[in-house]
Design a protein around this motif. Structure first.
Motif, PDB file in Angstrom:
ATOM      1  N   THR A  92       0.851  -1.194   0.000  1.00 54.67           N
ATOM      2  CA  THR A  92       0.000   0.000   0.000  1.00 54.67           C
ATOM      3  C   THR A  92       0.886   1.244   0.000  1.00 54.67           C
ATOM      4  OG1 THR A  92      -0.046   0.230   2.405  1.00 54.67           O
ATOM      5  CG2 THR A  92      -1.749  -1.190   1.401  1.00 54.67           C
ATOM      6  N   VAL A  93       0.244   2.387  -0.267  1.00 54.39           N
ATOM      7  CA  VAL A  93       0.945   3.665  -0.268  1.00 54.39           C
ATOM      8  C   VAL A  93       1.621   3.907   1.089  1.00 54.39           C
ATOM      9  CG1 VAL A  93       0.494   6.157  -0.256  1.00 54.39           C
ATOM     10  CG2 VAL A  93      -0.464   4.714  -2.066  1.00 54.39           C
ATOM     11  N   THR A 128      -7.344   8.564   3.171  1.00 55.74           N
ATOM     12  CA  THR A 128      -7.932   8.271   1.861  1.00 55.74           C
ATOM     13  C   THR A 128      -6.989   7.466   0.967  1.00 55.74           C
ATOM     14  OG1 THR A 128      -8.942  10.447   2.023  1.00 55.74           O
ATOM     15  CG2 THR A 128      -9.117   9.333  -0.108  1.00 55.74           C
ATOM     16  N   HIS A 129      -5.714   7.884   0.939  1.00 53.08           N
ATOM     17  CA  HIS A 129      -4.791   7.303  -0.038  1.00 53.08           C
ATOM     18  C   HIS A 129      -3.868   6.236   0.536  1.00 53.08           C
ATOM     19  CE1 HIS A 129      -5.622  11.451  -1.628  1.00 53.08           C
ATOM     20  NE2 HIS A 129      -5.981  10.712  -2.656  1.00 53.08           N
ATOM     21  N   ASP A 131      -4.174   3.456   2.157  1.00 53.37           N
ATOM     22  CA  ASP A 131      -4.435   2.025   1.989  1.00 53.37           C
ATOM     23  C   ASP A 131      -4.566   1.608   0.530  1.00 53.37           C
ATOM     24  OD1 ASP A 131      -4.381   1.635   4.718  1.00 53.37           O
ATOM     25  OD2 ASP A 131      -6.539   2.066   4.943  1.00 53.37           O
ATOM     26  N   ARG A 132      -4.400   2.558  -0.382  1.00 52.50           N
ATOM     27  CA  ARG A 132      -4.478   2.201  -1.804  1.00 52.50           C
ATOM     28  C   ARG A 132      -3.170   1.580  -2.265  1.00 52.50           C
ATOM     29  NH1 ARG A 132      -7.519   7.375  -4.506  1.00 52.50           N
ATOM     30  NH2 ARG A 132      -9.334   7.283  -3.123  1.00 52.50           N
ATOM     31  N   TYR A 133      -3.252   0.899  -3.416  1.00 51.97           N
ATOM     32  CA  TYR A 133      -2.051   0.348  -4.044  1.00 51.97           C
ATOM     33  C   TYR A 133      -1.622   1.303  -5.161  1.00 51.97           C
ATOM     34  CZ  TYR A 133      -2.687  -3.716  -1.203  1.00 51.97           C
ATOM     35  OH  TYR A 133      -2.782  -4.530  -0.115  1.00 51.97           O
ATOM     36  N   ASP A 135      -1.187   1.162  -8.263  1.00 52.84           N
ATOM     37  CA  ASP A 135      -1.940   1.241  -9.521  1.00 52.84           C
ATOM     38  C   ASP A 135      -3.334   1.854  -9.335  1.00 52.84           C
ATOM     39  OD1 ASP A 135      -3.352  -0.812  -8.377  1.00 52.84           O
ATOM     40  OD2 ASP A 135      -2.894  -2.291  -9.935  1.00 52.84           O
ATOM     41  N   GLN A 136      -3.669   2.192  -8.086  1.00 54.02           N
ATOM     42  CA  GLN A 136      -4.945   2.876  -7.847  1.00 54.02           C
ATOM     43  C   GLN A 136      -4.742   4.389  -7.693  1.00 54.02           C
ATOM     44  OE1 GLN A 136      -5.773   0.389  -4.367  1.00 54.02           O
ATOM     45  NE2 GLN A 136      -7.581  -0.418  -5.433  1.00 54.02           N
ATOM     46  N   LEU A 137      -3.545   4.853  -8.032  1.00 59.90           N
ATOM     47  CA  LEU A 137      -3.242   6.279  -7.917  1.00 59.90           C
ATOM     48  C   LEU A 137      -3.053   6.881  -9.302  1.00 59.90           C
ATOM     49  CD1 LEU A 137      -0.438   6.316  -5.169  1.00 59.90           C
ATOM     50  CD2 LEU A 137      -2.887   6.692  -4.835  1.00 59.90           C
ATOM     51  N   GLN A 141      -0.200  11.592  -8.191  1.00 59.96           N
ATOM     52  CA  GLN A 141      -0.204  11.062  -6.819  1.00 59.96           C
ATOM     53  C   GLN A 141       0.977  10.120  -6.591  1.00 59.96           C
ATOM     54  OE1 GLN A 141      -4.182   9.480  -6.882  1.00 59.96           O
ATOM     55  NE2 GLN A 141      -5.039  11.291  -5.856  1.00 59.96           N
ATOM     56  N   ARG A 142       1.294   9.326  -7.614  1.00 60.20           N
ATOM     57  CA  ARG A 142       2.446   8.417  -7.470  1.00 60.20           C
ATOM     58  C   ARG A 142       3.736   9.212  -7.278  1.00 60.20           C
ATOM     59  NH1 ARG A 142      -0.110   4.644 -10.937  1.00 60.20           N
ATOM     60  NH2 ARG A 142       0.670   5.665 -12.791  1.00 60.20           N
TER      61      ARG A 142
END
Ligand code: ADP
Ligand code: ADP
Length: 228
Positions: A92-93, A128-129, A131-133, A135-137, A141-142
């Motif tokens: 995750t991020v 918000t961000h 717990d994302r992976y 490729d979900q950004l 954002q990356r």
């Protein structure tokens, strides 16, 4: 703080990528390296964190020849952000950002708390961000996560190689503004490579204009642009 003394780099195929370069970057100063592609900007940058070894000359960091500094110590003191930030796809991020503090021996909970702080610093909401992976950004954002990760060990020096080069112009402008604000807070010594002259002018305390492996001008952007 960073000092180049007559540094040259010749690649094995005979290319002189950097030629007799001498300049220095003061503590807390942001110097942009600008110029057409192939003129030696990336080579200059990669010699600072020893991804590339100079053929001649030496580079000093806080007065110490970097070839004598322990590589782990060098990595702690120098953050590095590139155009296509390589994040771990299966983390995750938050965990991507916590990796460095964790490697430095911080406990997991401390490392994650530090990561959340860093994400906020670069304009991402950890809730918000976090717990994302990757490729979900979005691309922008990356790149922000890349900056957060580079800041994780609180290095005095940041090397940024076209960090905003792959995002669209509006996002890029936004990232530039945020980075300027961030720099006011954290005050790193920064070398920032770009081929975008507007970006170089906007961000640089000074701007190094490259041509053929040499710095042709090094001064405040206003002075360079105002020069006859
Ligand atoms: P100019 O800047 O005048 O065009 P170059 O940088 O092309 O000169 O260098 C001419 C030649 O001199 C190169 O092909 C290389 O063989 C040699 N050379 C350039 N820089 C160095 C250096 N720092 N040390 C030793 N030889 C060099
Ligand atoms: P810039 O970042 O300004 O685009 P680089 O530092 O990447 O410039 O490259 C400077 C010069 O060195 C170019 O002529 C490039 O082709 C050459 N060069 C870069 N990396 C290598 C390499 N690994 N082997 C041979 N030549 C290289």
């Amino acid at each position: 703080m960073i000092r180049f003394e007559q540094v040259s780099k010749r690649y094995p195929d005979g290319t002189w990528a950097v030629n007799d370069l001498s300049f220095q970057v003061a503590e807390g100063e942001l110097v942009t390296l600008v110029g057409p592609s192939g003129c030696g900007k990336t080579t200059t940058m990669k010699m600072v964190n020893r991804l590339i070894e100079p053929t001649d000359g030496r580079i000093l960091l806080d007065g110490a020849d970097i070839s004598t500094v322990d590589p782990v110590e060098l990595r702690r003191r120098i953050g590095y952000v590139i155009q296509q930030v390589g994040l771990f796809p299966h983390k995750t991020v938050l965990d991507n950002t916590a990796t460095v503090p964790h490697l430095l021996g911080w406990r997991r909970s401390q490392a994650r708390a530090r990561a959340a702080e860093l994400l906020e610093l670069v304009g991402l909401d950890p809730g918000t961000h976090g717990d994302r992976y990757p490729d979900q950004l979005s691309g922008g954002q990356r790149q922000r996560v890349g900056v957060a990760r580079a800041l994780a060990a609180d290095p005095p020096v940041l090397l940024m190689d076209e960090p905003f080069g792959a995002v669209d112009p509006l996002v890029r402008e936004h990232l530039q503004n945020e980075f300027l604000k961030l720099q006011e807070t954290v005050r790193k010594t920064v070398l920032f490579v770009t081929h975008d002259i507007e970006e170089a002018v906007r961000l640089g305390d000074r701007m190094a204009v490259y041509g053929h492996g040499r710095i042709e001008q090094l001064d405040a952007p206003a002075k360079i642009l105002g020069a006859p």
